[in-house]
Design an enzyme around this catalytic site. Sequence first.
Site, PDB file in Angstrom:
ATOM      1  N   ASP A 169       7.029  36.163  12.476  1.00  0.00           N
ATOM      2  CA  ASP A 169       7.777  37.049  13.376  1.00  0.00           C
ATOM      3  C   ASP A 169       6.826  37.448  14.504  1.00  0.00           C
ATOM      4  O   ASP A 169       6.654  36.694  15.461  1.00  0.00           O
ATOM      5  CB  ASP A 169       8.294  38.247  12.570  1.00  0.00           C
ATOM      6  CG  ASP A 169       9.178  39.180  13.377  1.00  0.00           C
ATOM      7  OD1 ASP A 169       9.595  38.797  14.490  1.00  0.00           O
ATOM      8  OD2 ASP A 169       9.465  40.296  12.910  1.00  0.00           O
ATOM      9  N   ASP A 175      13.208  40.137   2.035  1.00  0.00           N
ATOM     10  CA  ASP A 175      13.797  41.391   1.573  1.00  0.00           C
ATOM     11  C   ASP A 175      14.113  42.352   2.697  1.00  0.00           C
ATOM     12  O   ASP A 175      13.619  42.233   3.806  1.00  0.00           O
ATOM     13  CB  ASP A 175      12.790  42.113   0.665  1.00  0.00           C
ATOM     14  CG  ASP A 175      11.652  42.739   1.479  1.00  0.00           C
ATOM     15  OD1 ASP A 175      10.990  41.985   2.219  1.00  0.00           O
ATOM     16  OD2 ASP A 175      11.457  43.964   1.406  1.00  0.00           O
ATOM     17  N   GLY A 202       7.182  37.959  -0.020  1.00  0.00           N
ATOM     18  CA  GLY A 202       8.232  37.180   0.623  1.00  0.00           C
ATOM     19  C   GLY A 202       8.183  35.677   0.359  1.00  0.00           C
ATOM     20  O   GLY A 202       9.214  35.004   0.334  1.00  0.00           O
ATOM     21  N   ASP A 235       6.825  33.603   4.244  1.00  0.00           N
ATOM     22  CA  ASP A 235       8.263  33.415   4.441  1.00  0.00           C
ATOM     23  C   ASP A 235       8.604  33.304   5.923  1.00  0.00           C
ATOM     24  O   ASP A 235       9.252  32.352   6.350  1.00  0.00           O
ATOM     25  CB  ASP A 235       9.062  34.553   3.768  1.00  0.00           C
ATOM     26  CG  ASP A 235       8.577  35.959   4.136  1.00  0.00           C
ATOM     27  OD1 ASP A 235       7.589  36.076   4.887  1.00  0.00           O
ATOM     28  OD2 ASP A 235       9.183  36.938   3.662  1.00  0.00           O
TER      29      ASP A 235
HETATM   30  P1  IMP Z   1       4.897  39.379  11.314  1.00  0.00           P
HETATM   31  O1  IMP Z   1       3.558  39.934  10.944  1.00  0.00           O
HETATM   32  O2  IMP Z   1       5.626  40.243  12.314  1.00  0.00           O
HETATM   33  O3  IMP Z   1       4.869  37.928  11.729  1.00  0.00           O
HETATM   34  O4  IMP Z   1       5.798  39.528  10.070  1.00  0.00           O
HETATM   35  C1  IMP Z   1       5.794  38.680   9.047  1.00  0.00           C
HETATM   36  C2  IMP Z   1       6.131  39.411   7.771  1.00  0.00           C
HETATM   37  O5  IMP Z   1       7.138  40.395   7.987  1.00  0.00           O
HETATM   38  C3  IMP Z   1       6.668  38.420   6.807  1.00  0.00           C
HETATM   39  O6  IMP Z   1       5.670  38.190   5.839  1.00  0.00           O
HETATM   40  C4  IMP Z   1       7.868  39.115   6.202  1.00  0.00           C
HETATM   41  O7  IMP Z   1       7.499  39.666   4.969  1.00  0.00           O
HETATM   42  C5  IMP Z   1       8.229  40.243   7.117  1.00  0.00           C
HETATM   43  N1  IMP Z   1       9.432  39.963   7.942  1.00  0.00           N
HETATM   44  C6  IMP Z   1       9.487  39.679   9.254  1.00  0.00           C
HETATM   45  N2  IMP Z   1      10.749  39.469   9.670  1.00  0.00           N
HETATM   46  C7  IMP Z   1      11.520  39.622   8.576  1.00  0.00           C
HETATM   47  C8  IMP Z   1      12.942  39.493   8.340  1.00  0.00           C
HETATM   48  O8  IMP Z   1      13.761  39.177   9.231  1.00  0.00           O
HETATM   49  N3  IMP Z   1      13.342  39.710   7.063  1.00  0.00           N
HETATM   50  C9  IMP Z   1      12.494  40.024   6.054  1.00  0.00           C
HETATM   51  N4  IMP Z   1      11.169  40.134   6.215  1.00  0.00           N
HETATM   52  C10 IMP Z   1      10.684  39.941   7.479  1.00  0.00           C
HETATM   53 MG    MG Z   2       5.756  39.081   3.989  1.00  0.00          MG
END
Ligand code: IMP
Ligand code: MG
Length: 191
Positions: free
Chosen positions: A114, A173, A55, A111
Amino acid sequence: MGGPAIAPIPDNPRPHVGRVLVPRERIARRVNDLAEAIEADFDGRPITIAAVMTGALIFVADLVRRLPSAMRIHLVQIRSYPGRAVASQGPTLLAGPPEDLTGQDVLLIDDILDSGRTLKRAVEEFRRAGAHAVRTCVLVAKPAEVRAADGLARADYVGFEIPPVFVVGYGMDFDDCYRNLPDIAVLEGGS
Ligand code: IMP
Ligand code: MG
């Protein structure tokens, strides 16, 4: 807006790219601002960039070309959203940091922040590899309320705070598609 139309993905016709949330011009200006802030904070020390693939690909490529500091670039791969998932399935480390980073100042770049689990995991891996300091930078952050209890609460550098929607483009993506869109757009109709 204004870019060429993106062809539908044949085996995945339902989700589609909706409204542009952050247009490319705003992204470019913000990347410049982030680069200035990072340069000021690192204050001439070499930077070990760690880009979370896939990402962060486009963001890192643009950001590093605005950073005049001496640097090394490492790629790390952590998958949290396999295939068509639009909610974190928990981070799986596919490629980690080099074995010895003793004394290095690391800037982890992803990227999106979340749930925060991906970056939390990455920070732990780089600390374990002996990094002197690990800072974090994300292009976009969803609201702090969506952070998991075991996730990283905040990044040191954030390009844009966005609502809790699923976004694609500028490296991001859905099912490995849409990374090439130059703007950040909302994915609609996905499941
Ligand atoms: P986390 O571990 O939930 O913080 O997620 C982060 C990872 O999930 C990032 O590296 C992104 O690759 C993916 N991700 C989270 N939200 C989105 C989104 O809205 N679109 C695309 N990829 C996302
Ligand atoms: Mg990612």
